[in-house]
Design a protein around this motif. Sequence first.
Motif, PDB file in Angstrom:
ATOM      1  N   GLY A   1       9.865 -45.813  39.910  1.00 24.00           N
ATOM      2  CA  GLY A   1       9.844 -47.262  39.714  1.00 24.00           C
ATOM      3  C   GLY A   1       9.191 -47.961  40.896  1.00 24.00           C
ATOM      4  N   ALA A   2       9.462 -49.237  41.012  1.00 23.13           N
ATOM      5  CA  ALA A   2       8.879 -50.014  42.100  1.00 23.13           C
ATOM      6  C   ALA A   2       9.705 -51.270  42.342  1.00 23.13           C
ATOM      7  N   LEU A   3       9.670 -51.735  43.578  1.00 21.86           N
ATOM      8  CA  LEU A   3      10.206 -53.040  43.940  1.00 21.86           C
ATOM      9  C   LEU A   3       9.002 -53.973  44.030  1.00 21.86           C
ATOM     10  N   SER A   4       8.952 -54.979  43.171  1.00 22.61           N
ATOM     11  CA  SER A   4       7.742 -55.781  43.011  1.00 22.61           C
ATOM     12  C   SER A   4       8.007 -57.255  43.266  1.00 22.61           C
ATOM     13  N   VAL A   5       6.961 -57.942  43.755  1.00 27.95           N
ATOM     14  CA  VAL A   5       6.964 -59.385  43.987  1.00 27.95           C
ATOM     15  C   VAL A   5       5.694 -59.939  43.349  1.00 27.95           C
ATOM     16  N   VAL A   6       5.794 -61.010  42.537  1.00 23.73           N
ATOM     17  CA  VAL A   6       4.618 -61.588  41.898  1.00 23.73           C
ATOM     18  C   VAL A   6       4.617 -63.098  42.064  1.00 23.73           C
ATOM     19  N   ASP A   7       3.401 -63.672  41.989  1.00 23.71           N
ATOM     20  CA  ASP A   7       3.241 -65.116  42.086  1.00 23.71           C
ATOM     21  C   ASP A   7       2.006 -65.507  41.276  1.00 23.71           C
ATOM     22  N   ARG A   8       1.932 -66.792  40.915  1.00 22.43           N
ATOM     23  CA  ARG A   8       0.803 -67.273  40.120  1.00 22.43           C
ATOM     24  C   ARG A   8      -0.395 -67.686  40.966  1.00 22.43           C
ATOM     25  N   VAL A   9      -0.246 -67.717  42.270  1.00 24.67           N
ATOM     26  CA  VAL A   9      -1.341 -68.143  43.131  1.00 24.67           C
ATOM     27  C   VAL A   9      -1.793 -66.980  44.011  1.00 24.67           C
TER      28      VAL A   9
ATOM     29  N   ARG B   1      -1.475 -63.857  39.865  1.00 28.59           N
ATOM     30  CA  ARG B   1      -2.607 -63.646  40.763  1.00 28.59           C
ATOM     31  C   ARG B   1      -2.237 -62.891  42.043  1.00 28.59           C
ATOM     32  N   TYR B   2      -0.953 -62.819  42.363  1.00 31.11           N
ATOM     33  CA  TYR B   2      -0.549 -62.125  43.595  1.00 31.11           C
ATOM     34  C   TYR B   2       0.476 -61.049  43.249  1.00 31.11           C
ATOM     35  N   TYR B   3       0.311 -59.895  43.852  1.00 31.94           N
ATOM     36  CA  TYR B   3       1.286 -58.807  43.644  1.00 31.94           C
ATOM     37  C   TYR B   3       1.521 -58.081  44.959  1.00 31.94           C
ATOM     38  N   ALA B   4       2.780 -57.833  45.250  1.00 30.08           N
ATOM     39  CA  ALA B   4       3.181 -56.960  46.361  1.00 30.08           C
ATOM     40  C   ALA B   4       4.261 -56.035  45.838  1.00 30.08           C
ATOM     41  N   GLY B   5       4.118 -54.762  46.107  1.00 27.33           N
ATOM     42  CA  GLY B   5       5.093 -53.818  45.562  1.00 27.33           C
ATOM     43  C   GLY B   5       5.234 -52.590  46.430  1.00 27.33           C
ATOM     44  N   MET B   6       6.401 -51.999  46.351  1.00 27.43           N
ATOM     45  CA  MET B   6       6.702 -50.768  47.075  1.00 27.43           C
ATOM     46  C   MET B   6       7.176 -49.733  46.067  1.00 27.43           C
ATOM     47  N   PRO B   7       6.466 -48.580  45.958  1.00 24.51           N
ATOM     48  CA  PRO B   7       6.893 -47.570  44.986  1.00 24.51           C
ATOM     49  C   PRO B   7       8.233 -46.965  45.367  1.00 24.51           C
ATOM     50  N   LEU B   8       9.010 -46.607  44.352  1.00 26.23           N
ATOM     51  CA  LEU B   8      10.298 -45.964  44.540  1.00 26.23           C
ATOM     52  C   LEU B   8      10.199 -44.526  44.067  1.00 26.23           C
ATOM     53  N   HIS B   9      10.686 -43.593  44.882  1.00 26.31           N
ATOM     54  CA  HIS B   9      10.619 -42.173  44.546  1.00 26.31           C
ATOM     55  C   HIS B   9      12.011 -41.560  44.563  1.00 26.31           C
TER      56      HIS B   9
ATOM     57  N   THR C   1       0.903 -43.509  45.171  1.00 26.81           N
ATOM     58  CA  THR C   1       0.982 -44.316  46.392  1.00 26.81           C
ATOM     59  C   THR C   1       2.353 -44.146  47.037  1.00 26.81           C
ATOM     60  N   ARG C   2       2.379 -44.030  48.358  1.00 28.03           N
ATOM     61  CA  ARG C   2       3.643 -43.859  49.069  1.00 28.03           C
ATOM     62  C   ARG C   2       4.057 -45.112  49.848  1.00 28.03           C
ATOM     63  N   ASP C   3       3.117 -45.992  50.137  1.00 33.45           N
ATOM     64  CA  ASP C   3       3.422 -47.163  50.953  1.00 33.45           C
ATOM     65  C   ASP C   3       3.244 -48.429  50.117  1.00 33.45           C
ATOM     66  N   ALA C   4       3.504 -49.553  50.754  1.00 34.87           N
ATOM     67  CA  ALA C   4       3.429 -50.836  50.070  1.00 34.87           C
ATOM     68  C   ALA C   4       2.007 -51.120  49.596  1.00 34.87           C
ATOM     69  N   VAL C   5       1.925 -51.765  48.437  1.00 39.07           N
ATOM     70  CA  VAL C   5       0.652 -52.187  47.861  1.00 39.07           C
ATOM     71  C   VAL C   5       0.649 -53.708  47.796  1.00 39.07           C
ATOM     72  N   VAL C   6      -0.370 -54.318  48.363  1.00 39.94           N
ATOM     73  CA  VAL C   6      -0.487 -55.777  48.358  1.00 39.94           C
ATOM     74  C   VAL C   6      -1.833 -56.142  47.758  1.00 39.94           C
TER      75      VAL C   6
END
Length: 795
Positions: A99-107, A83-91, A55-60
């Motif tokens: 790697g990746a820059l990731s954001v997570v949440d329980r809802v 339950r929630y994930y948003a991430g941007m792959p790092l190349h 993946t090259r772009d953000a994943v939500v």
Amino acid sequence: MSFDEVVSDVALAFAAPVAFVGLIRDSGEELAAVHGWRASVIPVSASFARRLNGTRDAVVVGDTSKDPRFASHPLVTAAPHIRYYAGMPLHDDDGQLIGALSVVDRVTRPSTAKQQLAALRVAARFVEGELSRRRSIDEANERFREVFDGTSDFVMTIGTDGALLHANDSAVAILGITRGTPLLHIIEPDRRDAFRESLAAMIATGEPQRLETTFITAGGTRTIVEGWLRPKLIDGRAVLARVIFRDITDRKQFEADLGSARDAALESARLKTQFLTNVSHEIRTPMNGIVGMIDLLLATALSVEQQDFAHQARASAEQLLSIVNNTLYVSNLEAGSLAAASVDFDLHRTLQRVVEVMKIAALGKDLDVHFVYDDTLPPIFRGNQSKLRQVATNLLDNAIKFTESGSVVLSVSMQTETPTHRVVRFEVRDTGIGIAEEDRLLLFEKFSQVEATSRRRYQGVGLGLATARQLVETMGGLIDADSTPGRGSTFWFTVPFPKVLAGQKPIASSDLEFRGKRVLLVDRVPTSRRIVRHYVEQTWEMRVETANDFVEALTLLRRDAKSDPFRVILFDASSDEEAAAFARSVRDDATISGTSLLYLAPSNQLMNHERLRDGGVHAYATKPVGQGELFDAMTVALAHDALPLARPAAQPFDPRIAPPPVPQEARRALRILVAEDNFLNMKLTMSQLQKLGYSGDSVSNGREAIEAIAKQTYDVVLMDCQMPVVDGYDATSEIRRRERAGAARHHIIAMTANALEGDREKCLAAGMDDYLAKPTRHEELDAALGRYFAAHVSA
């Protein structure tokens, strides 16, 4: 701006409790910066970054429990139930995922704002950037601030004296503060010193300072907040601080839940390792008796039919032992005990050998096993050969198991290439039963099987594909499957290989070609002759002719010596003396002396390697011979086709250097004590010693071993580790303590069913001199006693 600031700002932008920068490592996902989570490494099985491969772009993902990439993630299926994930792959500069820059949440979240995704992309580009791009940081910060305009968090401007200069509506309404109010007035008393220190540090250094504190709201509620004090500089001097404080009271609870989940996972891993240690011992203890007693049975006078029964029983025991080892292998993978070792190796030859072994697994089915290799690929790759071989073996074995007729094909091709790496794609295609789409998520999970009922047709414990997935991921690759029920499946994986230096050549032995070479087979056991002939004729496409005895063999060799000579002789014999005598008869005849000799030795025979070598035998393989063992022995026998000098004929059973043979008089004089609580294993070991020419005494626990040594000095102690009353470790420690007080020293050899990674080191650390894992074969026991004798004589 540091990585810590970036992840903090991203967490604020998303109003999420946790954000982090994760970098892919062999051991897992290393957290280079983290906000809201006290962790430094995420295990491979729980990696977020690896799930963004390709993946090259953000994943939500608004609901991770319904997404195929995350549904089986351990932090989704168990606490804290992300339950929630948003991430941007790092190349990197070569386009490789690092790697990746990731954001997570329980809802779950029904949507994600475009401004938030913009912030995520900008932050990821910043992390990827070099120092030369620091000039653009101010612009990136401004973009972040635009995103934060209108936030419900507490936005403040604070003077260098700590007084409030500006606050947004949320801060005024909730905290009840006005312009000019000293911020210390609403900070919990025991947090005020920390606020003063952070503000003073910002003023003195001109650098942002992270601050976590507790506000007392207008309603008297304690609210935990965090933020960064960012200075406004004029002529290099900080004149005020801007800060966005966010309420992290809920996040603190979430962080506590994550910590509890991590502690529970660590405890679970510890208990599982302990369980596997106990299971390993409990299974290997009776297996030692089974395998050993079959060996002793094979050493007696048996009919051909009885020998065939005994060999089949031995093969079944070995298969059971293989299942145990596979379970332990997965455990070692999860514990990170199987470190990656990169070497230069011939990829084509490695996989060709795997396919040849798998052809034997397909015997009895109307099934063709093929190997297709892209000729444009280089011969030499640098990587972990053993892991790659294991993955290919597991996938081929799985395909053959679920395919009754048709074909199984392993194909290897180039997927993509960069200036520094080649990404190679491996596919295993079959014409088997296929897999339904809803079952694909179970494929690569440990101990999971698509057909898991009590009436299932296909056997196994569900570890093969799980092991393959973990191995591929530790090599930085990706694995998946495409399938249609009733029409077969394609399992594929990709592995990035660094490019090797130009001009490197394949190893000489990889150039050996078996096809077309003429073989003379002299094997008086029909079952063995049928199996060996299949290997050399059907699998390796060699030309095979058989002889019933040595006289007929010599006649055939001499008859065709000039017109169409035999390249190698595969022969059995009743003893190594008979084998050496036949070899000499070939060597002494100049017309056939160039023929290679490969001895098919009985499994119950103690061979004299010097006699075989002197007679002219090039190599041997022990019956019942497996295809891999025969291939290695054939390579040795034919090695001078590719190498100036063949390797020595003697191939030691133990991977360490083989000790010199022990004279019979020395064997009889050696004083041995066997400490073993299992009666069958004690009887087996005593029988093995007797067959090897040794004798000894036996005791049933560690205390009796200590008492026996106090009464009589022994040269060698064969010490079981798990025994009642006093175990082998404590017994060894007590023996060594007494030796330090002046007692004679004893050579202690561990004989244990414990076979997990590190058990050998544990035995040696306890003071033992050597280690044998059960089931212990008489060859291994003989080699261990030989090592003692060699060290004793050299001393």
